[in-house]
Design a protein around this motif. Structure first.
Motif, PDB file in Angstrom:
ATOM      1  N   ALA A  20       0.849  -1.188   0.000  1.00 45.77           N
ATOM      2  CA  ALA A  20       0.000   0.000   0.000  1.00 45.77           C
ATOM      3  C   ALA A  20       0.884   1.237   0.000  1.00 45.77           C
ATOM      4  O   ALA A  20       1.911   1.275   0.674  1.00 45.77           O
ATOM      5  CB  ALA A  20      -0.917   0.007   1.223  1.00 45.77           C
ATOM      6  N   CYS A  21       0.486   2.240  -0.778  1.00 47.49           N
ATOM      7  CA  CYS A  21       1.261   3.474  -0.898  1.00 47.49           C
ATOM      8  C   CYS A  21       0.818   4.467   0.181  1.00 47.49           C
ATOM      9  O   CYS A  21      -0.370   4.778   0.293  1.00 47.49           O
ATOM     10  CB  CYS A  21       1.059   4.076  -2.283  1.00 47.49           C
ATOM     11  SG  CYS A  21       1.912   5.647  -2.514  1.00 47.49           S
ATOM     12  N   ALA A  22       1.797   4.953   0.968  1.00 49.48           N
ATOM     13  CA  ALA A  22       1.492   5.915   2.027  1.00 49.48           C
ATOM     14  C   ALA A  22       1.121   7.278   1.445  1.00 49.48           C
ATOM     15  O   ALA A  22       0.389   8.052   2.066  1.00 49.48           O
ATOM     16  CB  ALA A  22       2.684   6.053   2.968  1.00 49.48           C
ATOM     17  N   ALA A  23       1.617   7.579   0.244  1.00 44.83           N
ATOM     18  CA  ALA A  23       1.381   8.899  -0.351  1.00 44.83           C
ATOM     19  C   ALA A  23      -0.012   9.023  -0.963  1.00 44.83           C
ATOM     20  O   ALA A  23      -0.712  10.013  -0.726  1.00 44.83           O
ATOM     21  CB  ALA A  23       2.458   9.191  -1.397  1.00 44.83           C
ATOM     22  N   CYS A  24      -0.435   8.035  -1.751  1.00 44.74           N
ATOM     23  CA  CYS A  24      -1.708   8.179  -2.464  1.00 44.74           C
ATOM     24  C   CYS A  24      -2.764   7.159  -2.034  1.00 44.74           C
ATOM     25  O   CYS A  24      -3.909   7.238  -2.467  1.00 44.74           O
ATOM     26  CB  CYS A  24      -1.485   8.105  -3.974  1.00 44.74           C
ATOM     27  SG  CYS A  24      -1.148   6.436  -4.592  1.00 44.74           S
ATOM     28  N   GLY A  25      -2.374   6.185  -1.213  1.00 48.21           N
ATOM     29  CA  GLY A  25      -3.347   5.204  -0.737  1.00 48.21           C
ATOM     30  C   GLY A  25      -3.588   4.045  -1.689  1.00 48.21           C
ATOM     31  O   GLY A  25      -4.420   3.187  -1.417  1.00 48.21           O
ATOM     32  N   VAL A  34       7.883   0.588  -5.941  1.00 46.21           N
ATOM     33  CA  VAL A  34       7.598   1.965  -6.327  1.00 46.21           C
ATOM     34  C   VAL A  34       6.128   2.019  -6.732  1.00 46.21           C
ATOM     35  O   VAL A  34       5.635   1.140  -7.434  1.00 46.21           O
ATOM     36  CB  VAL A  34       8.499   2.414  -7.502  1.00 46.21           C
ATOM     37  CG1 VAL A  34       8.087   3.788  -8.004  1.00 46.21           C
ATOM     38  CG2 VAL A  34       9.959   2.411  -7.095  1.00 46.21           C
ATOM     39  N   CYS A  35       5.416   3.046  -6.291  1.00 49.68           N
ATOM     40  CA  CYS A  35       3.995   3.160  -6.585  1.00 49.68           C
ATOM     41  C   CYS A  35       3.775   3.417  -8.085  1.00 49.68           C
ATOM     42  O   CYS A  35       4.284   4.399  -8.620  1.00 49.68           O
ATOM     43  CB  CYS A  35       3.387   4.307  -5.769  1.00 49.68           C
ATOM     44  SG  CYS A  35       1.629   4.528  -6.123  1.00 49.68           S
ATOM     45  N   PRO A  36       3.016   2.563  -8.778  1.00 48.15           N
ATOM     46  CA  PRO A  36       2.755   2.792 -10.195  1.00 48.15           C
ATOM     47  C   PRO A  36       1.819   3.974 -10.451  1.00 48.15           C
ATOM     48  O   PRO A  36       1.745   4.468 -11.571  1.00 48.15           O
ATOM     49  CB  PRO A  36       2.129   1.472 -10.667  1.00 48.15           C
ATOM     50  CG  PRO A  36       1.682   0.772  -9.452  1.00 48.15           C
ATOM     51  CD  PRO A  36       2.463   1.300  -8.288  1.00 48.15           C
ATOM     52  N   SER A  37       1.129   4.450  -9.402  1.00 45.59           N
ATOM     53  CA  SER A  37       0.221   5.579  -9.587  1.00 45.59           C
ATOM     54  C   SER A  37       0.931   6.917  -9.419  1.00 45.59           C
ATOM     55  O   SER A  37       0.836   7.786 -10.276  1.00 45.59           O
ATOM     56  CB  SER A  37      -0.934   5.494  -8.586  1.00 45.59           C
ATOM     57  OG  SER A  37      -1.684   4.343  -8.818  1.00 45.59           O
ATOM     58  N   CYS A  38       1.650   7.087  -8.300  1.00 43.99           N
ATOM     59  CA  CYS A  38       2.241   8.406  -8.013  1.00 43.99           C
ATOM     60  C   CYS A  38       3.766   8.398  -8.057  1.00 43.99           C
ATOM     61  O   CYS A  38       4.388   9.439  -7.824  1.00 43.99           O
ATOM     62  CB  CYS A  38       1.738   8.927  -6.668  1.00 43.99           C
ATOM     63  SG  CYS A  38       2.403   8.057  -5.240  1.00 43.99           S
ATOM     64  N   ARG A  39       4.388   7.246  -8.317  1.00 43.31           N
ATOM     65  CA  ARG A  39       5.851   7.130  -8.486  1.00 43.31           C
ATOM     66  C   ARG A  39       6.642   7.382  -7.215  1.00 43.31           C
ATOM     67  O   ARG A  39       7.837   7.592  -7.281  1.00 43.31           O
ATOM     68  CB  ARG A  39       6.367   8.051  -9.594  1.00 43.31           C
ATOM     69  CG  ARG A  39       5.679   7.861 -10.919  1.00 43.31           C
ATOM     70  CD  ARG A  39       6.034   6.529 -11.519  1.00 43.31           C
ATOM     71  NE  ARG A  39       5.275   6.329 -12.755  1.00 43.31           N
ATOM     72  CZ  ARG A  39       5.039   5.145 -13.297  1.00 43.31           C
ATOM     73  NH1 ARG A  39       5.497   4.065 -12.723  1.00 43.31           N
ATOM     74  NH2 ARG A  39       4.344   5.030 -14.388  1.00 43.31           N
TER      75      ARG A  39
END
Ligand SMILES: [Zn+2]
Length: 132
Positions: A20-25, A34-39
């Protein structure tokens, strides 16, 4: 796939653990670094509930090497309730009329033949949830 690789993947295979990405959820399976949504790179392990709905499915009659003893078997794409789409074998489908949109849940089952390498590989499959 070899035994060390299965060992490294055991959290994903046994617990449906993604990230789970802490930046974008955003929530991802299999896990990403690495988050594929917000990098951004601030991802933590996230354990999915294992509940979802059948997005698509098919029956495998001519199984690839390592899966011959399981044939024929059903394979499906499952939309997890948290969002990701997961491809997996379906379990406990005998006598069940599979339908797109039907509720399913994750179960741990034998994934492939033991004879090929001499060890049994367990992991996630999804079975129809007949009584939600
Ligand atoms: Zn993100």
């Amino acid at each position: 796939m070899e035994l060390p690789r299965y060992h490294r993947m055991r959290r994903a295979l046994y617990h449906l653990e993604g990230s789970a990405c802490a930046a974008c959820g955003g929530r991802f399976f299999p896990p990403r670094s690495v988050c594929p949504s917000c990098r951004k790179g601030d991802l933590a392990p996230y354990r999915f509930s294992g509940r979802g709905t059948l997005y698509s499915y098919t029956r495998v009659g001519q199984a690839p090497r390592g899966f011959a003893s399981l044939a024929p078997y059903d394979v499906g794409m499952v939309r997890l309730e948290e969002g990701p789409l997961v491809t997996a074998q379906l379990s406990d489908t005998e006598g069940v009329d599979l339908a797109i949109g039907m509720p399913v849940e994750m179960v741990t089952r034998t994934l492939r033949d033991a004879a090929e390498h001499g060890y049994i590989v367990y992991g996630y499959k999804f079975r129809p949830l007949l009584r939600p």
